[in-house]
Design a protein around this motif. Sequence first.
Motif, short mmCIF file in Angstrom:
data_model
loop_
_atom_site.label_atom_id
_atom_site.label_comp_id
_atom_site.label_asym_id
_atom_site.label_seq_id
_atom_site.Cartn_x
_atom_site.Cartn_y
_atom_site.Cartn_z
N ASP A 15 -2.06 5.64 3.73
CA ASP A 15 -1.59 4.70 2.96
C ASP A 15 -2.41 3.49 2.44
O ASP A 15 -3.07 3.80 2.61
CB ASP A 15 -0.67 3.85 4.18
N PRO A 16 -2.13 2.31 1.76
CA PRO A 16 -2.84 1.74 0.81
C PRO A 16 -3.52 1.28 1.79
O PRO A 16 -5.33 0.84 1.08
CB PRO A 16 -2.22 0.98 -0.10
N LYS A 17 -3.88 0.74 2.28
CA LYS A 17 -4.60 -0.41 3.35
C LYS A 17 -5.38 1.13 4.14
O LYS A 17 -7.10 0.70 4.21
CB LYS A 17 -3.96 -1.00 5.09
N LEU A 69 -5.82 6.59 -4.11
CA LEU A 69 -5.74 5.14 -4.21
C LEU A 69 -4.45 4.99 -5.17
O LEU A 69 -3.00 4.15 -5.49
CB LEU A 69 -6.19 3.86 -4.43
N ALA A 70 -4.99 5.29 -6.42
CA ALA A 70 -3.94 4.90 -7.80
C ALA A 70 -2.99 5.52 -7.80
O ALA A 70 -2.36 5.15 -8.00
CB ALA A 70 -5.01 5.51 -9.17
N VAL A 72 -1.34 6.74 -5.26
CA VAL A 72 -0.48 6.36 -4.61
C VAL A 72 0.40 4.92 -5.20
O VAL A 72 1.88 4.83 -4.64
CB VAL A 72 -1.27 6.08 -3.13
N LEU A 73 -0.21 3.80 -5.62
CA LEU A 73 -0.01 3.60 -5.98
C LEU A 73 0.88 3.77 -8.04
O LEU A 73 1.60 2.31 -8.00
CB LEU A 73 -1.04 2.25 -6.09
N ASP A 74 0.88 4.68 -7.69
CA ASP A 74 1.22 4.61 -8.96
C ASP A 74 0.75 4.07 -10.61
O ASP A 74 1.52 3.24 -11.08
CB ASP A 74 3.12 4.52 -8.88
N ILE A 75 -0.60 3.56 -10.41
CA ILE A 75 -1.00 2.99 -12.09
C ILE A 75 -1.89 3.75 -12.15
O ILE A 75 -2.69 5.05 -11.74
CB ILE A 75 -2.56 2.09 -10.77
#
Length: 105
Positions: A15-17, A69-70, A72-75
């Motif tokens: 998860d992001p956190k 992280l990118a 997971v956040l679709d960035i």
Amino acid sequence: MRVFTEERDWGQFHDPKSLILALVGEVGELAELFQWLPADAAVDRAREDRLHERAGEELADVLIYLVRLADVLDIDLADAALRKLRGSSARFPAEEVRGQAPDKS
């Protein structure tokens, strides 16, 4: 990174956190390598075999968590970086700021 994660069923932990905390931890490990080095000697010391190897390992860890992280956040990290650089170029024109530390105000 996604395939590596899926093969191990680790996505449930990403998860992001949790990824941000892992990223911060790895940045801390990188910082620790340079913490007590004199600033004017850091580059030369980082070229020495053992520190160079360790810095590379920690930078790789930072990159891996950042890329995950990118994902997971679709960035699109490359696109975000290019947009950020374009904005910084407009905000800090080279002919106006060359040789000066940026003013954060």
